[in-house]
Design a protein around this motif. Sequence first.
Motif, PDB file in Angstrom:
ATOM      1  N   HIS A 137       0.719  -1.230  -0.135  1.00 10.37           N
ATOM      2  CA  HIS A 137       0.167  -0.003   0.113  1.00 10.37           C
ATOM      3  C   HIS A 137       1.056   1.008   0.097  1.00 10.37           C
ATOM      4  O   HIS A 137       1.953   1.376   0.714  1.00 10.37           O
ATOM      5  CB  HIS A 137      -0.839  -0.100   1.022  1.00 10.37           C
ATOM      6  N   PRO A 138       0.465   2.148  -0.843  1.00 11.90           N
ATOM      7  CA  PRO A 138       1.178   3.609  -0.815  1.00 11.90           C
ATOM      8  C   PRO A 138       1.693   3.921   0.365  1.00 11.90           C
ATOM      9  O   PRO A 138       2.769   4.822   0.566  1.00 11.90           O
ATOM     10  CB  PRO A 138       0.455   4.411  -1.613  1.00 11.90           C
ATOM     11  N   SER A 139       1.014   3.887   1.487  1.00 13.34           N
ATOM     12  CA  SER A 139       1.123   4.659   2.758  1.00 13.34           C
ATOM     13  C   SER A 139       2.404   3.759   3.332  1.00 13.34           C
ATOM     14  O   SER A 139       2.996   4.263   4.333  1.00 13.34           O
ATOM     15  CB  SER A 139      -0.074   4.525   3.778  1.00 13.34           C
ATOM     16  N   LYS A 140       2.551   2.631   3.098  1.00 13.42           N
ATOM     17  CA  LYS A 140       3.643   1.727   3.820  1.00 13.42           C
ATOM     18  C   LYS A 140       5.039   1.763   3.079  1.00 13.42           C
ATOM     19  O   LYS A 140       6.024   1.292   3.661  1.00 13.42           O
ATOM     20  CB  LYS A 140       3.141   0.440   3.682  1.00 13.42           C
ATOM     21  N   LEU A 141       4.905   2.371   1.877  1.00 18.92           N
ATOM     22  CA  LEU A 141       6.212   2.425   1.115  1.00 18.92           C
ATOM     23  C   LEU A 141       7.256   3.560   1.687  1.00 18.92           C
ATOM     24  O   LEU A 141       6.703   4.631   2.488  1.00 18.92           O
ATOM     25  CB  LEU A 141       5.978   3.058  -0.289  1.00 18.92           C
ATOM     26  N   ILE A 142       8.307   3.600   1.522  1.00 19.69           N
ATOM     27  CA  ILE A 142       9.471   4.348   2.018  1.00 19.69           C
ATOM     28  C   ILE A 142       9.070   5.650   1.152  1.00 19.69           C
ATOM     29  O   ILE A 142       9.229   5.399  -0.146  1.00 19.69           O
ATOM     30  CB  ILE A 142      10.925   3.843   1.893  1.00 19.69           C
ATOM     31  N   ALA A 143       9.246   6.665   1.802  1.00 19.56           N
ATOM     32  CA  ALA A 143       9.123   7.972   1.283  1.00 19.56           C
ATOM     33  C   ALA A 143      10.376   8.606   0.526  1.00 19.56           C
ATOM     34  O   ALA A 143      11.438   8.224   1.101  1.00 19.56           O
ATOM     35  CB  ALA A 143       8.541   9.142   2.244  1.00 19.56           C
ATOM     36  N   VAL A 144      10.198   9.370  -0.385  1.00 21.64           N
ATOM     37  CA  VAL A 144      11.405   9.846  -1.124  1.00 21.64           C
ATOM     38  C   VAL A 144      12.081  11.030  -0.508  1.00 21.64           C
ATOM     39  O   VAL A 144      11.297  11.819  -0.058  1.00 21.64           O
ATOM     40  CB  VAL A 144      11.084  10.170  -2.597  1.00 21.64           C
ATOM     41  N   LYS A 145      13.466  11.019  -0.131  1.00 25.16           N
ATOM     42  CA  LYS A 145      13.944  12.154   0.449  1.00 25.16           C
ATOM     43  C   LYS A 145      13.974  13.402  -0.322  1.00 25.16           C
ATOM     44  O   LYS A 145      14.447  13.297  -1.401  1.00 25.16           O
ATOM     45  CB  LYS A 145      15.165  11.816   1.140  1.00 25.16           C
ATOM     46  N   ARG A 146      13.545  14.528   0.143  1.00 23.35           N
ATOM     47  CA  ARG A 146      13.652  15.845  -0.885  1.00 23.35           C
ATOM     48  C   ARG A 146      14.457  16.682  -0.125  1.00 23.35           C
ATOM     49  O   ARG A 146      14.871  17.772  -0.837  1.00 23.35           O
ATOM     50  CB  ARG A 146      12.217  16.403  -0.653  1.00 23.35           C
ATOM     51  N   ASN A 147      15.184  16.428   1.011  1.00 23.83           N
ATOM     52  CA  ASN A 147      16.195  17.213   1.833  1.00 23.83           C
ATOM     53  C   ASN A 147      17.656  17.104   1.216  1.00 23.83           C
ATOM     54  O   ASN A 147      18.554  17.081   2.114  1.00 23.83           O
ATOM     55  CB  ASN A 147      15.917  17.358   3.007  1.00 23.83           C
ATOM     56  N   ILE A 148      17.709  16.509   0.114  1.00 25.62           N
ATOM     57  CA  ILE A 148      19.364  16.060  -0.145  1.00 25.62           C
ATOM     58  C   ILE A 148      19.793  17.289  -1.104  1.00 25.62           C
ATOM     59  O   ILE A 148      19.319  17.815  -1.674  1.00 25.62           O
ATOM     60  CB  ILE A 148      19.260  14.867  -0.822  1.00 25.62           C
ATOM     61  N   ASP A 149      21.128  17.619  -0.550  1.00 21.13           N
ATOM     62  CA  ASP A 149      21.741  18.824  -1.235  1.00 21.13           C
ATOM     63  C   ASP A 149      23.143  18.388  -1.406  1.00 21.13           C
ATOM     64  O   ASP A 149      23.691  17.275  -0.849  1.00 21.13           O
ATOM     65  CB  ASP A 149      21.912  19.887  -0.113  1.00 21.13           C
ATOM     66  N   VAL A 150      23.998  19.248  -2.230  1.00 20.67           N
ATOM     67  CA  VAL A 150      25.577  18.737  -2.581  1.00 20.67           C
ATOM     68  C   VAL A 150      26.349  19.438  -1.322  1.00 20.67           C
ATOM     69  O   VAL A 150      25.925  20.940  -1.035  1.00 20.67           O
ATOM     70  CB  VAL A 150      25.695  19.508  -3.822  1.00 20.67           C
ATOM     71  N   CYS A 151      27.474  19.094  -0.790  1.00 21.02           N
ATOM     72  CA  CYS A 151      28.296  19.442   0.073  1.00 21.02           C
ATOM     73  C   CYS A 151      29.039  20.658  -0.473  1.00 21.02           C
ATOM     74  O   CYS A 151      29.677  20.242  -1.469  1.00 21.02           O
ATOM     75  CB  CYS A 151      29.133  18.356   0.759  1.00 21.02           C
TER      76      CYS A 151
END
Length: 111
Positions: A19-33
């Motif tokens: 079910h979509p609520s049990k899937l791992i959420a995609v991280k949107r807070n990734i940035d380049v060092c």
Amino acid sequence: MAVPKKRRTIEVNRCRRRHPSKLIAVKRNIDVCPECGNLKQKHVLCGYCYAKVKAETRLIRVEMRKKEGGPFKAPTVETVVLYDGEKPSEKDEGKRIIERARKRPSWFVQN
């Protein structure tokens, strides 16, 4: 005791597990060092840069142990780390000074 009357089918089990609520959420807070260019989370220190900081800190601790002669002989004063080309200031009087024979890393700011 409650027991199921019918066996759950494979399709029902898969629908329940995926079910979509049990899937791992995609991280949107990734940035380049900004230092090394590796990917990292926005509010977290980069893993590669952390390894560099850890190695430099370990070398500073080794220098401190050489100066003191043991872990229980540490003075109760503040420690100042000086790199090549740096001289102690007036406010560094009375503090323990550790000298490193290399250029100061860009991420290790001088206070």
